[in-house]
Design a protein around this motif. Structure first.
Motif, mmCIF file in Angstrom:
data_model
loop_
_atom_site.group_PDB
_atom_site.id
_atom_site.type_symbol
_atom_site.label_atom_id
_atom_site.label_comp_id
_atom_site.label_asym_id
_atom_site.label_seq_id
_atom_site.Cartn_x
_atom_site.Cartn_y
_atom_site.Cartn_z
ATOM 1 N N ARG A 1 -13.800 58.735 -17.760
ATOM 2 C CA ARG A 1 -14.387 57.471 -18.244
ATOM 3 C C ARG A 1 -14.004 56.311 -17.334
ATOM 4 N N GLY B 1 -20.043 54.150 -15.323
ATOM 5 C CA GLY B 1 -21.476 53.995 -15.532
ATOM 6 C C GLY B 1 -22.208 55.278 -15.838
ATOM 7 N N THR B 2 -21.490 56.372 -16.016
ATOM 8 C CA THR B 2 -22.131 57.671 -16.238
ATOM 9 C C THR B 2 -22.734 57.753 -17.629
ATOM 10 N N LYS B 3 -24.035 58.023 -17.671
ATOM 11 C CA LYS B 3 -24.693 58.246 -18.950
ATOM 12 C C LYS B 3 -24.558 59.716 -19.333
ATOM 13 N N ASN B 4 -24.312 59.964 -20.600
ATOM 14 C CA ASN B 4 -24.183 61.333 -21.109
ATOM 15 C C ASN B 4 -23.165 62.152 -20.313
#
Length: 361
Positions: A263, A268-271
């Protein structure tokens, strides 16, 4: 694009044809795996010389079967991908030399594949995952957590400081008189056991160091078994259940640290996703524990099908496709020398096996 994959790093002789359709969708056209469990069962583990000889005897027929099952002629294959390490060097030599011979005769490119990269990229074959994602690799020879940032771009965040988890399962089974392979038989015995009977340690739990350790847990199992010998069937079941519970708790503690780090590193990582691969990923108690943990942390939990978690050639062929379409296929494939030790992340300091031939983990 069609790639023939060959895998001979340990005690499975495997060949596969994987295709990439025009729309970018992957298809496994064939996936043949011949296990050597019977050859090694009497010894309680893999005997390298026996494994290498078995590969020599079986590989040509396995490759022919993979091509036949896929409905593909060798002329239709775009490249040959073969495991070149890490693994048992005798088996690696058999697979890579066979791949070189086929590629030379058919005038095809040869791609030397890191076995661990095959595991790392399998989730993109089965689930179409986007980069980056987190990988927990748990097998007979490796226990690692890696950030998979792209093809050929891996960061090792944790590894074992002693035994691999699969090795701990196998040695526990051997101590308790269970047959080889140890992992499935320990899990089977644990189904009727009392997981609270033995208070086995949870190695590294709560430690600021992110790595794994299983040698102490293995020692605790031996001491418990020795103290109550001779063992009844229920004793064995209870020890297995308690051992499995300790492993699941220890893994969950280590994975929790990695999820939090992911995290922070990739905000900015989606899913975001945790991928669990390797033979130990088949253990249902471990899978259930990690699946609950991911749900609580807001991560997708991805575990490829069992036949693609254990050693197979489809993952090798797919890694070859990934490298081909990224323009990363080695131009010196025919000169590549098998490597018994070949870490995915060559920058991280090795924890074990850092001898003159390189790092094991």
């Amino acid at each position: 694009m069609r790639v023939l994959g060959i895998e001979t790093s340990c005690d499975e002789t495997a060949a596969s044809v994987v295709a990439l359709d025009g729309d970018g969708a992957p298809r496994i056209l064939s996936n043949i795996v011949l296990s050597q469990v019977e050859e090694h069962a009497a010894f309680g583990g893999v005997v390298p010389e026996i494994a290498a000889r078995a590969h020599v005897e079986a590989l040509d027929g396995i490759v022919e079967a993979a091509l036949a099952d896929s409905g593909t002629e060798l002329a239709d294959i775009d490249a040959i991908a073969a495991t070149a390490g890490p693994g048992l060097v005798g088996g690696l030599i058999v697979g890579l030399m066979t791949a070189k011979a086929i590629a030379a005769a058919a005038n095809k490119p040869l791609i030397a594949i890191n076995h661990l990269e095959g595991h790392a990229l399998t989730a993109r074959l089965t689930d179409g995952l986007n980069f980056p994602y987190l990988l927990l690799l748990v097998s007979g020879g490796h226990t690692q957590i890696l950030a998979v940032r792209g093809v050929g771009d891996y960061q090792r965040w944790a590894t074992t400081i002693d035994d691999a988890l699969g090795e701990a399962f196998d040695k526990t089974a051997k101590m308790l008189g269970l047959p080889y392979p140890g992992g499935p038989n320990v899990e089977k015995a644990a189904q009727t056991g009392d997981a609270s009977r033995f208070a086995f340690p949870r190695p590294m739990k709560g430690s600021a160091q992110p790595d794994f350790s299983f040698s102490g847990l293995k020692t605790a199992v031996r001491q418990a078994a020795t103290a109550i010998a001779p063992l009844s069937d229920q004793d064995v079941a209870d020890i297995c259940a308690s051992f499995q519970a300790a492993v699941a708790d220890a893994l969950a503690d280590r994975v929790a640290r990695a999820l939090a780090r992911f995290r922070e590193t990739f905000p900015g990582t989606k899913n975001p996703a945790l991928v669990v691969a390797g033979g130990v990923a088949a253990n249902r108690t471990i899978k259930a524990t990690l699946e609950r943990q991911c749900a609580e942390a807001g991560f997708a939990f991805v575990a490829p099908p069992l036949k693609l978690c254990t050693d197979n050639a489809a993952m090798i062929a797919w890694a070859g496709i990934e490298r081909l379409r990224e323009g990363m296929a080695q131009e010196n494939g025919f000169d590549f020398v098998p490597r018994s030790r070949w870490p995915l992340d060559s920058i991280s300091t090795p924890m074990v096996g850092s001898g003159r031939r390189g790092a094991k983990a």
